[in-house]
Scaffold this active site. Structure first.
Site, PDB file in Angstrom:
ATOM      1  N   SER A 139     -34.643  49.967 -32.499  1.00 54.78           N
ATOM      2  CA  SER A 139     -33.956  49.099 -31.529  1.00 54.78           C
ATOM      3  C   SER A 139     -32.751  48.471 -32.224  1.00 54.78           C
ATOM      4  O   SER A 139     -32.727  48.383 -33.461  1.00 54.78           O
ATOM      5  CB  SER A 139     -34.927  47.995 -31.083  1.00 54.78           C
ATOM      6  OG  SER A 139     -34.264  47.013 -30.326  1.00 54.78           O
ATOM      7  N   TYR A 152     -40.883  40.873 -32.689  1.00 56.88           N
ATOM      8  CA  TYR A 152     -40.333  42.171 -32.263  1.00 56.88           C
ATOM      9  C   TYR A 152     -39.194  42.580 -33.209  1.00 56.88           C
ATOM     10  O   TYR A 152     -39.156  43.713 -33.700  1.00 56.88           O
ATOM     11  CB  TYR A 152     -39.833  42.074 -30.809  1.00 56.88           C
ATOM     12  CG  TYR A 152     -39.287  43.376 -30.271  1.00 56.88           C
ATOM     13  CD1 TYR A 152     -40.144  44.397 -29.871  1.00 56.88           C
ATOM     14  CD2 TYR A 152     -37.919  43.605 -30.175  1.00 56.88           C
ATOM     15  CE1 TYR A 152     -39.653  45.603 -29.385  1.00 56.88           C
ATOM     16  CE2 TYR A 152     -37.409  44.806 -29.693  1.00 56.88           C
ATOM     17  CZ  TYR A 152     -38.279  45.796 -29.298  1.00 56.88           C
ATOM     18  OH  TYR A 152     -37.798  46.987 -28.828  1.00 56.88           O
TER      19      TYR A 152
HETATM   20  N1  LIG Z   1     -36.734  49.338 -23.106  1.00 56.01           N
HETATM   21  C1  LIG Z   1     -35.922  48.774 -23.983  1.00 56.01           C
HETATM   22  O1  LIG Z   1     -35.097  47.911 -23.642  1.00 56.01           O
HETATM   23  C2  LIG Z   1     -35.956  49.197 -25.423  1.00 56.01           C
HETATM   24  C3  LIG Z   1     -34.878  48.823 -26.241  1.00 56.01           C
HETATM   25  C4  LIG Z   1     -34.896  49.207 -27.574  1.00 56.01           C
HETATM   26  C5  LIG Z   1     -35.944  49.933 -28.069  1.00 56.01           C
HETATM   27  N2  LIG Z   1     -36.976  50.270 -27.245  1.00 56.01           N
HETATM   28  C6  LIG Z   1     -38.061  51.040 -27.856  1.00 56.01           C
HETATM   29  O2  LIG Z   1     -38.221  52.266 -27.189  1.00 56.01           O
HETATM   30  C7  LIG Z   1     -39.574  52.712 -27.342  1.00 56.01           C
HETATM   31  C8  LIG Z   1     -40.122  53.102 -25.984  1.00 56.01           C
HETATM   32  O3  LIG Z   1     -40.132  51.953 -25.168  1.00 56.01           O
HETATM   33  P1  LIG Z   1     -39.991  52.028 -23.587  1.00 56.01           P
HETATM   34  O4  LIG Z   1     -38.900  51.089 -23.212  1.00 56.01           O
HETATM   35  O5  LIG Z   1     -39.934  53.439 -23.166  1.00 56.01           O
HETATM   36  O6  LIG Z   1     -41.352  51.329 -23.162  1.00 56.01           O
HETATM   37  P2  LIG Z   1     -42.555  51.816 -22.256  1.00 56.01           P
HETATM   38  O7  LIG Z   1     -43.461  50.635 -22.201  1.00 56.01           O
HETATM   39  O8  LIG Z   1     -42.088  52.411 -20.995  1.00 56.01           O
HETATM   40  O9  LIG Z   1     -43.201  52.972 -23.153  1.00 56.01           O
HETATM   41  C9  LIG Z   1     -43.965  52.677 -24.268  1.00 56.01           C
HETATM   42  C10 LIG Z   1     -45.179  53.580 -24.266  1.00 56.01           C
HETATM   43  O10 LIG Z   1     -45.959  53.262 -25.426  1.00 56.01           O
HETATM   44  C11 LIG Z   1     -47.313  53.379 -25.061  1.00 56.01           C
HETATM   45  N3  LIG Z   1     -48.167  52.657 -26.001  1.00 56.01           N
HETATM   46  C12 LIG Z   1     -48.370  51.319 -26.120  1.00 56.01           C
HETATM   47  N4  LIG Z   1     -49.269  51.066 -27.090  1.00 56.01           N
HETATM   48  C13 LIG Z   1     -49.632  52.278 -27.593  1.00 56.01           C
HETATM   49  C14 LIG Z   1     -50.523  52.687 -28.617  1.00 56.01           C
HETATM   50  N5  LIG Z   1     -51.244  51.792 -29.312  1.00 56.01           N
HETATM   51  N6  LIG Z   1     -50.653  53.998 -28.889  1.00 56.01           N
HETATM   52  C15 LIG Z   1     -49.945  54.919 -28.177  1.00 56.01           C
HETATM   53  N7  LIG Z   1     -49.090  54.593 -27.195  1.00 56.01           N
HETATM   54  C16 LIG Z   1     -48.937  53.287 -26.909  1.00 56.01           C
HETATM   55  C17 LIG Z   1     -47.355  52.783 -23.663  1.00 56.01           C
HETATM   56  O11 LIG Z   1     -48.564  53.113 -23.000  1.00 56.01           O
HETATM   57  C18 LIG Z   1     -46.104  53.377 -23.045  1.00 56.01           C
HETATM   58  O12 LIG Z   1     -46.377  54.618 -22.438  1.00 56.01           O
HETATM   59  C19 LIG Z   1     -40.320  51.557 -27.985  1.00 56.01           C
HETATM   60  O13 LIG Z   1     -40.470  51.783 -29.357  1.00 56.01           O
HETATM   61  C20 LIG Z   1     -39.405  50.370 -27.732  1.00 56.01           C
HETATM   62  O14 LIG Z   1     -39.560  49.339 -28.672  1.00 56.01           O
HETATM   63  C21 LIG Z   1     -37.003  49.946 -25.932  1.00 56.01           C
END
Ligand SMILES: NC(=O)c1ccc[n+]([C@@H]2O[C@H](COP(=O)([O-])OP(=O)(O)OC[C@H]3O[C@@H](n4cnc5c(N)ncnc54)[C@H](O)[C@@H]3O)[C@@H](O)[C@H]2O)c1
Length: 296
Positions: A139, A152
């Site tokens: 991120s 975070y």
């Molecule tokens: N959405 C944002 O604004 C954003 C910004 C920067 C980085 N990210 C990063 O992108 C990545 C994906 O996030 P997203 O936005 O798609 O979120 P999301 O919540 O849609 O997807 C995350 C997935 O991780 C799964 N998960 C949670 N705990 C778990 C575990 N213990 N084992 C296996 N799977 C698990 C969830 O069930 C979900 O399917 C993350 O690492 C997040 O930190 C997201």
């Protein structure tokens, strides 16, 4: 090969493991991987959604291109079962996208430890296959502390630190480890922020901040898959496009003749040492996998 070469089955014969792939960024990356010919194993805690998503890919393709296994990335045993499953289903692993996230009590165990455990297990499987590419979804919060989402931010800084410490991996086993660092992306993850409190100033800030397009996040991931010289690097996905993040320069004293010689010697020794360590770890890992298969 570039991201815009649509229709080209660039990943035909390749196998990808995607953690957190039942939805969000992981799922968007899988859409593109399958479109480009890869077969994908999804590891997530969302079991019924994960199975539904895998079945939908298979139905659309008319053949088996995806499989799901319930995986909690914070556990070594689950990571091992996930990569072993990919090997059994599709013959090996070439690509790992580590995208799981937990904003609650598991924040470090999932966001950071999950990436480290996932990478270590991925390395074993990729080393056997002669190489591979690991892309960790970090991120911009892993590079800057614009908002005080402290745990975070810390969990994502650790991921970037881990990735940047993988500089010798291509020389050791032909595996590349990189980080994609998106700013805010509209996914279900943000519901965790918005539902916590309507008066939280972070919610207002988040809503006012320019979001990035999911297509740009996917483009960032594929930049690392296509550009085979990229390793231990961080690519920011921003509202005005993709931008490399270069670490701050080393302090001047690290450039003294003595320090430079120590660093040079370290890398000369670290590569053969790590190759030996990896070979021993692989032997133990294969024996463990074999006894696991004998029992199951
Ligand atoms: N959405 C944002 O604004 C954003 C910004 C920067 C980085 N990210 C990063 O992108 C990545 C994906 O996030 P997203 O936005 O798609 O979120 P999301 O919540 O849609 O997807 C995350 C997935 O991780 C799964 N998960 C949670 N705990 C778990 C575990 N213990 N084992 C296996 N799977 C698990 C969830 O069930 C979900 O399917 C993350 O690492 C997040 O930190 C997201």
């Amino acid at each position: 090969m570039t991201f815009s070469d649509s229709g080209v089955k660039y990943f035909e014969g390749k196998v990808a493991v995607v953690t957190g792939g039942s939805r969000g960024i992981g799922k968007a990356v899988i859409d593109e991987l399958i479109e480009k010919g890869a077969r994908v194993v999804i590891g997530d805690i969302l079991e019924s959604l994960g199975n539904e998503v895998a079945n939908a890919y298979n139905e659309k393709a008319g053949t088996k291109v995806a499989a799901f296994i319930r995986t909690d990335v914070s556990k070594y045993s689950d990571n091992k079962a996930l990569f072993q499953f990919a090997e059994t289903e599709f013959g090996g692993v070439d690509i790992a996208i580590l995208s799981a996230d937990d904003l609650e009590e598991g924040i470090f165990n999932v966001n950071t430890i999950g990436v480290i455990k996932g990478s270590k297990v991925a390395l074993m499987h990729m080393a056997k296959r002669g190489g591979g590419s690991i892309v960790c979804i970090a991120s911009t919060a892993g590079l800057y502390t614009v908002f005080d989402t402290s745990a975070y931010n810390a969990s994502k800084h650790a991921v970037v630190g881990y990735v940047r410490s993988c500089s010798i991996m291509p020389a050791v086993c032909n595996v590349r480890v990189n980080a994609v660092c998106p700013s805010w992306v509209a996914t279900d993850l943000l519901v965790g922020f918005t539902s916590s409190s309507t008066v939280d100033p972070l919610v207002e800030a988040m809503n006012a901040f320019p979001f990035v397009a999911m297509s740009d996040v996917v483009k960032g991931v594929f930049t690392f898959l296509y550009e085979e010289s990229r390793n231990a690097e961080a690519l920011m996905i921003l509202s005005d496009g993709l931008q490399w993040n270069v670490p701050a320069p080393l302090p001047a004293c690290f450039f003294s003749e003595e320090c430079v010689n120590v660093q040079k010697r370290y890398f000369e020794n670290a590569i053969p040492y790590s190759k030996k360590q990896l070979a021993e770890a692989l032997e133990r890992y294969n024996a463990e996998q074999q006894s696991f298969l004998d029992l199951s």
